[in-house]
Design a protein around this motif. Structure first.
Motif, PDB file in Angstrom:
ATOM      1  N   ASN A 139       0.799  -1.221   0.000  1.00  0.00           N
ATOM      2  CA  ASN A 139       0.000   0.000   0.000  1.00  0.00           C
ATOM      3  C   ASN A 139       0.830   1.269   0.000  1.00  0.00           C
ATOM      4  O   ASN A 139       0.405   2.278  -0.553  1.00  0.00           O
ATOM      5  CB  ASN A 139      -0.956   0.011   1.193  1.00  0.00           C
ATOM      6  CG  ASN A 139      -2.089  -0.966   1.013  1.00  0.00           C
ATOM      7  OD1 ASN A 139      -2.436  -1.299  -0.113  1.00  0.00           O
ATOM      8  ND2 ASN A 139      -2.653  -1.425   2.106  1.00  0.00           N
ATOM      9  N   ASP A 140       2.020   1.260   0.618  1.00  0.00           N
ATOM     10  CA  ASP A 140       2.812   2.484   0.665  1.00  0.00           C
ATOM     11  C   ASP A 140       3.256   2.909  -0.736  1.00  0.00           C
ATOM     12  O   ASP A 140       3.386   4.089  -1.018  1.00  0.00           O
ATOM     13  CB  ASP A 140       4.003   2.381   1.614  1.00  0.00           C
ATOM     14  CG  ASP A 140       4.917   1.209   1.348  1.00  0.00           C
ATOM     15  OD1 ASP A 140       4.512   0.279   0.628  1.00  0.00           O
ATOM     16  OD2 ASP A 140       6.034   1.210   1.885  1.00  0.00           O
ATOM     17  N   HIS A 141       3.440   1.959  -1.633  1.00  0.00           N
ATOM     18  CA  HIS A 141       3.785   2.312  -3.007  1.00  0.00           C
ATOM     19  C   HIS A 141       2.604   2.960  -3.720  1.00  0.00           C
ATOM     20  O   HIS A 141       2.765   3.845  -4.537  1.00  0.00           O
ATOM     21  CB  HIS A 141       4.272   1.081  -3.773  1.00  0.00           C
ATOM     22  CG  HIS A 141       5.601   0.599  -3.306  1.00  0.00           C
ATOM     23  ND1 HIS A 141       5.732  -0.292  -2.271  1.00  0.00           N
ATOM     24  CD2 HIS A 141       6.853   0.916  -3.700  1.00  0.00           C
ATOM     25  CE1 HIS A 141       7.019  -0.516  -2.058  1.00  0.00           C
ATOM     26  NE2 HIS A 141       7.720   0.201  -2.916  1.00  0.00           N
ATOM     27  N   HIS A 142       1.406   2.489  -3.407  1.00  0.00           N
ATOM     28  CA  HIS A 142       0.216   3.105  -3.991  1.00  0.00           C
ATOM     29  C   HIS A 142       0.056   4.531  -3.470  1.00  0.00           C
ATOM     30  O   HIS A 142      -0.383   5.418  -4.193  1.00  0.00           O
ATOM     31  CB  HIS A 142      -1.025   2.264  -3.713  1.00  0.00           C
ATOM     32  CG  HIS A 142      -1.001   0.949  -4.419  1.00  0.00           C
ATOM     33  ND1 HIS A 142      -1.081   0.845  -5.792  1.00  0.00           N
ATOM     34  CD2 HIS A 142      -0.874  -0.315  -3.951  1.00  0.00           C
ATOM     35  CE1 HIS A 142      -1.017  -0.429  -6.140  1.00  0.00           C
ATOM     36  NE2 HIS A 142      -0.879  -1.157  -5.045  1.00  0.00           N
ATOM     37  N   TYR A 143       0.425   4.746  -2.211  1.00  0.00           N
ATOM     38  CA  TYR A 143       0.378   6.091  -1.642  1.00  0.00           C
ATOM     39  C   TYR A 143       1.322   7.012  -2.407  1.00  0.00           C
ATOM     40  O   TYR A 143       0.976   8.156  -2.725  1.00  0.00           O
ATOM     41  CB  TYR A 143       0.742   6.060  -0.154  1.00  0.00           C
ATOM     42  CG  TYR A 143       0.896   7.421   0.447  1.00  0.00           C
ATOM     43  CD1 TYR A 143      -0.220   8.206   0.706  1.00  0.00           C
ATOM     44  CD2 TYR A 143       2.155   7.944   0.739  1.00  0.00           C
ATOM     45  CE1 TYR A 143      -0.089   9.467   1.239  1.00  0.00           C
ATOM     46  CE2 TYR A 143       2.287   9.204   1.274  1.00  0.00           C
ATOM     47  CZ  TYR A 143       1.173   9.961   1.527  1.00  0.00           C
ATOM     48  OH  TYR A 143       1.300  11.214   2.044  1.00  0.00           O
ATOM     49  N   GLU A 184      -0.244   8.059  -5.617  1.00  0.00           N
ATOM     50  CA  GLU A 184      -1.255   9.100  -5.399  1.00  0.00           C
ATOM     51  C   GLU A 184      -0.590  10.468  -5.205  1.00  0.00           C
ATOM     52  O   GLU A 184      -1.076  11.474  -5.725  1.00  0.00           O
ATOM     53  CB  GLU A 184      -2.112   8.754  -4.185  1.00  0.00           C
ATOM     54  CG  GLU A 184      -3.014   7.562  -4.399  1.00  0.00           C
ATOM     55  CD  GLU A 184      -3.705   7.114  -3.115  1.00  0.00           C
ATOM     56  OE1 GLU A 184      -3.663   7.853  -2.111  1.00  0.00           O
ATOM     57  OE2 GLU A 184      -4.280   6.012  -3.117  1.00  0.00           O
ATOM     58  N   CYS A 185       0.514  10.503  -4.468  1.00  0.00           N
ATOM     59  CA  CYS A 185       1.228  11.767  -4.234  1.00  0.00           C
ATOM     60  C   CYS A 185       1.788  12.327  -5.543  1.00  0.00           C
ATOM     61  O   CYS A 185       1.766  13.536  -5.770  1.00  0.00           O
ATOM     62  CB  CYS A 185       2.350  11.576  -3.225  1.00  0.00           C
ATOM     63  SG  CYS A 185       1.770  11.286  -1.551  1.00  0.00           S
TER      64      CYS A 185
END
Length: 84
Positions: free
Chosen positions: A19-23, A26-27
């Motif tokens: 999920n942190d890569h998806h965040y 998004e950024c």
């Protein structure tokens, strides 16, 4: 990694990314963060993680010292420091 953030392909291995890569994606899409290519020879972290030839080691250490000097001067001038 930059290409995967900018143009993910459906059905690719990206469905298994944490999920942190998806965040981060998004950024990037919101304009909060920009990603830039950095050639392997310019990776400052290599000083801490690899055995390097003396010339390359010396050049990278000098660049790290320059970043620290810029950071200290920005603080003295009351400017926001992006390295923190």
């Amino acid at each position: 990694a930059i290409a995967a953030i900018n143009k993910p392909t459906p059905g690719s291995a990206l469905r298994h990314i944490r999920n942190d890569h998806h965040y981060i994606r998004e950024c990037v899409h919101s304009g909060e963060v920009t990603l830039e290519y950095c050639p392997t020879a310019d990776m400052l972290a290599d000083v801490f993680t690899k055995a390097l030839p003396k010339v390359q080691f010396s050049e990278l250490v000098a660049r790290i010292r320059d970043c620290t000097w810029v950071s200290m001067n920005a603080k003295a001038a009351g400017q926001h420091d992006m390295t923190e």
